[in-house]
Design a protein around this motif. Structure first.
Motif, short mmCIF file in Angstrom:
data_model
loop_
_atom_site.label_atom_id
_atom_site.label_comp_id
_atom_site.label_asym_id
_atom_site.label_seq_id
_atom_site.Cartn_x
_atom_site.Cartn_y
_atom_site.Cartn_z
N ALA A 122 0.83 -1.21 0.00
CA ALA A 122 0.00 0.00 0.00
C ALA A 122 0.87 1.25 0.00
O ALA A 122 0.64 2.18 -0.78
N ALA A 123 1.86 1.26 0.89
CA ALA A 123 2.72 2.45 0.99
C ALA A 123 3.48 2.70 -0.31
O ALA A 123 3.65 3.84 -0.74
N ARG A 124 3.92 1.63 -0.95
CA ARG A 124 4.70 1.78 -2.19
C ARG A 124 3.81 2.13 -3.38
O ARG A 124 4.25 2.82 -4.30
N MET A 125 2.57 1.65 -3.40
CA MET A 125 1.70 1.86 -4.56
C MET A 125 0.92 3.18 -4.49
O MET A 125 0.38 3.64 -5.49
N SER A 126 0.84 3.78 -3.31
CA SER A 126 0.02 4.99 -3.17
C SER A 126 0.69 6.20 -3.80
O SER A 126 1.88 6.44 -3.58
N GLU A 127 -0.08 6.95 -4.55
CA GLU A 127 0.44 8.20 -5.10
C GLU A 127 -0.03 9.39 -4.29
O GLU A 127 0.59 10.44 -4.29
N THR A 128 -1.17 9.25 -3.61
CA THR A 128 -1.69 10.36 -2.81
C THR A 128 -1.10 10.37 -1.40
O THR A 128 -1.26 11.34 -0.66
N GLY A 129 -0.45 9.29 -1.02
CA GLY A 129 0.11 9.20 0.33
C GLY A 129 -0.95 8.90 1.38
O GLY A 129 -0.73 9.08 2.57
N LYS A 130 -2.11 8.42 0.93
CA LYS A 130 -3.19 8.11 1.87
C LYS A 130 -3.71 6.71 1.56
O LYS A 130 -4.20 6.46 0.45
N ALA B 152 -4.78 -7.50 12.16
CA ALA B 152 -4.47 -7.22 10.75
C ALA B 152 -4.31 -5.73 10.52
O ALA B 152 -3.39 -5.29 9.82
N LEU B 153 -5.19 -4.94 11.13
CA LEU B 153 -5.12 -3.48 10.96
C LEU B 153 -3.79 -2.94 11.50
O LEU B 153 -3.12 -2.14 10.83
N ASN B 154 -3.42 -3.38 12.71
CA ASN B 154 -2.18 -2.87 13.31
C ASN B 154 -0.96 -3.27 12.49
O ASN B 154 -0.04 -2.46 12.30
N ALA B 155 -0.97 -4.50 11.97
CA ALA B 155 0.17 -4.94 11.15
C ALA B 155 0.24 -4.14 9.86
O ALA B 155 1.32 -3.71 9.43
N PHE B 156 -0.91 -3.91 9.25
CA PHE B 156 -0.98 -3.14 8.00
C PHE B 156 -0.46 -1.72 8.22
O PHE B 156 0.36 -1.21 7.45
N ARG B 157 -0.91 -1.12 9.31
CA ARG B 157 -0.53 0.27 9.61
C ARG B 157 0.97 0.35 9.91
O ARG B 157 1.67 1.23 9.41
N GLN C 140 -10.37 8.30 -10.29
CA GLN C 140 -8.93 8.02 -10.31
C GLN C 140 -8.68 6.53 -10.05
O GLN C 140 -9.58 5.83 -9.61
N MET C 141 -7.47 6.08 -10.31
CA MET C 141 -7.12 4.68 -10.07
C MET C 141 -7.05 4.42 -8.56
O MET C 141 -6.36 5.13 -7.82
N VAL C 142 -7.78 3.42 -8.13
CA VAL C 142 -7.74 3.02 -6.72
C VAL C 142 -7.39 1.53 -6.69
O VAL C 142 -8.05 0.72 -7.33
N TYR C 143 -6.33 1.20 -5.96
CA TYR C 143 -5.90 -0.20 -5.86
C TYR C 143 -6.52 -0.85 -4.62
O TYR C 143 -6.70 -0.18 -3.59
N ILE C 144 -6.82 -2.13 -4.75
CA ILE C 144 -7.36 -2.85 -3.59
C ILE C 144 -6.64 -4.18 -3.38
O ILE C 144 -6.03 -4.73 -4.31
N MET C 145 -6.74 -4.67 -2.14
CA MET C 145 -6.20 -5.98 -1.77
C MET C 145 -7.23 -6.61 -0.85
O MET C 145 -7.77 -5.92 0.01
N THR C 146 -7.51 -7.89 -1.05
CA THR C 146 -8.58 -8.51 -0.25
C THR C 146 -8.10 -9.80 0.41
O THR C 146 -6.92 -10.15 0.31
N ILE C 147 -9.06 -10.49 1.03
CA ILE C 147 -8.72 -11.71 1.76
C ILE C 147 -9.60 -12.89 1.32
O ILE C 147 -10.50 -12.73 0.52
N THR C 148 -9.32 -14.03 1.85
CA THR C 148 -10.06 -15.31 1.73
C THR C 148 -9.90 -15.99 0.38
O THR C 148 -9.43 -17.11 0.30
#
Lengths: 311, 359
Positions: free
Chosen positions: B177-185, B200-205, B266-274
């Protein structure tokens, strides 16, 4: 929480988009209640509309056919409601609750029969947002009002159309009379039962369309219980709107706005738990209904079965 | 008049009964299509799935309790696939109940126990308390439950605890997420606040900020893993706030996310589970954390049949959790993630996973 988010263009645009299914369901219920019948099966009818419409749209690859199927399926439930509550004079609440349970189960059953278990959920091509030429370039207003999916515009057109029918046509006058004083209209030789029955069928069809709005415009697929309480909100909206189309439009925008803004608030501040924010639309609904109900004037004969023999 | 009222009452009750009957019919008789994502092949199964070719082991009967519908093409359909898998592998009698709420889980489990089922699998992190209630009362049975990892609060005597360890996988998503983001958010969205998703949230953050300290991480819980409409509202709010990469820890709710990102300006990237659902939005997907429940259930039931009624099994990167092939991510980003994941799995880079506190 920055105050800017309350007037943020994307929040307002979302509110307009997500008000449409609420508005459709509430307008459908308005038509039914104006005739004197209370329909508490909105949620079930919306689910059947969503499920049937999605299945037909998927196999026919036509959203139009899906919309027709959604209306027909919900109208069929409306006909059952009408038969029992108008012709058989059954308790409208009990009939409505029965149809609510029936509709909820039926929507899952239909999906299971026609779609079944798949590793990737099938999706239909939805009607995405459309930029209205020139108008969409107006600052703020352009993004909020003129970058909406086409069904949102059509839903908004439905409001003056229904208002015109209700207040400017003999049919509307007869429908309102059925809800207010059915004996008076019966004395003119007009069939109260027939008007009430067809109002229930027509209103249910519009509710079904509200259900189909969800897969056709928002999600592209059907999910179990996807209406998520919107049917009950629509029931409250009719009271909030005092049985008038214009006020119902205002109410649906208000509730959709509360829903949209709470998602942004949840992201912007951690002071308020997300669980509390999620219940905000419903808390708002209760508060507003308590306030609105005191001044509201329900159709006089709402919930009362008409029996010309009764004194 | 009185007679008419009585007959009307009868008709009304009949209508209610018909409604209840049809609504109760809904969970039964599924059309099973787990092999092909596109084509439905009618293969109705009974609710109580009967043994097929493998030799029967009469002493064991497995019941699975699932929180959602098996046609959700996600968590619950994975559970259903696992039910069929252990039936086929071990030839034992299996059964399942779907759309079971937390309040109903204990009653449903007791009904299975009364019917002679002796391995009860709770397919969902929300059923931990139910398993903990029943396990001491029925020490001769085995209960399977899901948590965020090895949990000292869970007696493992007759409980198999599956640790849905999203932490390391989620850490990989944070780097991406950090590498793919262009807006920094970047954003994280889940349905319910369980320790599994908080971890999962804490690890992602942590990963996103460790990769690029200037990145802003926002998150939200929609209140329902399967509500696609709320999911779309949430994700559209995030996109409106400038987010351009989202980790979606939802189940059926992800369907609304697909439409939100496809409809975005705009382009929005996603990542999912399961499961890997990237076919639904191939330009927007980066990867998915794919969980292999059939293999985990096979392992656990095998252990129980071998005389081990309790224990711990992690569903983690390398043991039942797979990072799906990357899409749309530059090679150097993929290499960076692989490098860090290698360090995490080898123990060179230990992660501190917090499943209790929100950021």
């Amino acid at each position: 929480v920055s105050l800017d988010l309350f007037v943020d263009a994307s929040v307002l645009r979302l509110a307009v988009t997500f008000s449409a299914p609420l508005l459709l369901a509430a307008i459908g219920e308005l038509i039914i209640e104006r005739g004197g019948i209370l329909n508490v099966a909105i949620e079930g009818m919306m689910l059947v509309g969503a499920s049937t419409g999605f299945i037909v749209a998927l196999f026919s690859e036509s959203l139009l056919l899906g919309a027709v199927a959604a209306m027909l399926a919900a109208a069929l439930l409306g006909a059952v409601h009408g038969y029992f509550s108008v012709y058989r004079k059954a308790n409208q609440i009990i009939v409505g609750l029965g149809l609510l349970i029936l509709g909820t189960g039926l929507s899952s059953l239909l999906y299971r029969i026609f779609i079944g278990v798949r590793t990737l959920a099938p999706q239909i091509t939805i009607l995405g947002s459309t930029r209205m030429p020139v108008l969409s370039d107006i600052p703020l207003l352009g993004e909020v009002l003129f970058r909406q999916p086409v069904p949102v515009y059509l839903t908004c057109v439905l409001v003056p159309f229904v208002a015109y029918i209700l207040y400017r046509t003999p049919l509307g006058l007869r429908l309102r009379a059925c809800g207010e004083n059915p004996r008076a209209i019966d004395s003119l030789g007009i069939s109260v039962t027939r008007i009430r029955f067809f109002a229930t069928v027509a209103g249910s069809a519009v509710i079904g369309l509200g259900g189909f709005f969800l897969p056709a415009v928002l999600t592209g697929s059907f999910a179990d219980g996807m209406v998520g309480g919107r049917g009950w909100l629509a029931l409250m909206l009719v009271i909030f709107g005092r049985w008038m189309p214009g006020l119902i439009l205002t109410g649906s925008l208000f509730f959709a706005y509360i829903e949209s803004v709470q998602f942004r608030m949840a992201m912007s501040s951690r002071l308020i738990p997300s669980q509390f924010l999620l219940m905000l639309p419903y808390v708002a609904a209760i508060i507003v209904i308590v306030w609105a109900y005191r001044r509201a004037e329900a159709p006089q004969s709402l919930l009362k079965p008409y029996d010309r023999e009764q004194r | 008049m009185k007679k008419r009222r009585v007959s009307m009452m009868g008709v009304t009750v009949l209508l209610l009964l018909c409604a209840l009957t049809i609504s109760q019919c809904a969970p039964a008789a599924p059309t099973v299509v787990l092999e092909s994502p596109t084509e439905a092949v009618a293969a109705p199964t009974e609710v109580a799935l009967s043994p097929t070719e493998a030799p029967a082991v009469p002493d064991y009967k497995v019941a699975a309790i699932m929180p959602g519908p098996i046609e959700d093409s996600d968590f619950n359909s994975q559970g259903f696939a696992a039910v069929k898998h252990i039936r086929d592998v071990y030839g034992i009698q299996v059964d399942y109940s779907e759309k079971v709420s937390v309040a109903d889980a204990e009653r449903v489990a007791r009904e299975y126990i009364g019917a002679g089922y002796n391995i009860i699998i709770f397919h969902g992190g929300q059923f931990v308390a139910t398993a903990q209630t029943l396990a001491p009362e029925f020490p001769e049975l085995t209960f399977v439950t899901y948590t965020a990892g090895a949990n000292p609060d869970i007696e493992i005597g007759n409980v198999w605890n599956v640790g849905l360890r999203f932490g390391p996988g989620s850490y990989a998503l944070g780097i991406l997420a950090a590498r793919m983001s262009e807006t920094g958010k970047v954003a994280f969205v889940a349905g319910i606040q369980t320790p599994i998703f908080i971890t999962a949230l804490n690890a992602f953050r942590d990963a996103a900020i460790a990769t690029d300290p200037s990145v802003e991480v926002v998150y939200n819980f929609t209140g329902d893993q399967n509500d696609a409409v709320k999911a779309r509202q949430t994700v559209e709010s995030m996109i409106g706030a400038g987010v351009d990469v989202i980790a979606v820890f939802l189940n059926q709710g992800v369907l609304g996310v697909h439409e939100a990102v496809l409809d975005a300006d705009q382009m929005v990237y996603i990542m999912t589970i399961t499961t890997d659902k990237s076919e639904a939005a191939p330009d927007n997907y980066i990867t998915s954390l794919v969980q292999d429940f059939p293999s985990v259930w096979e392992y656990i039931v095998g252990q129980v049949l071998d005389g081990h009624p309790g224990g711990y099994r992690a569903l983690d990167v390398g043991s039942g959790l797979v990072i799906a092939p990357y899409r749309n991510a530059p090679q150097e980003v993929q290499d960076e993630v692989s490098d860090i994941m290698g360090k995490i799995t080898s123990g060179e880079m230990p992660l501190e996973l917090d499943g209790k506190n929100l950021p």
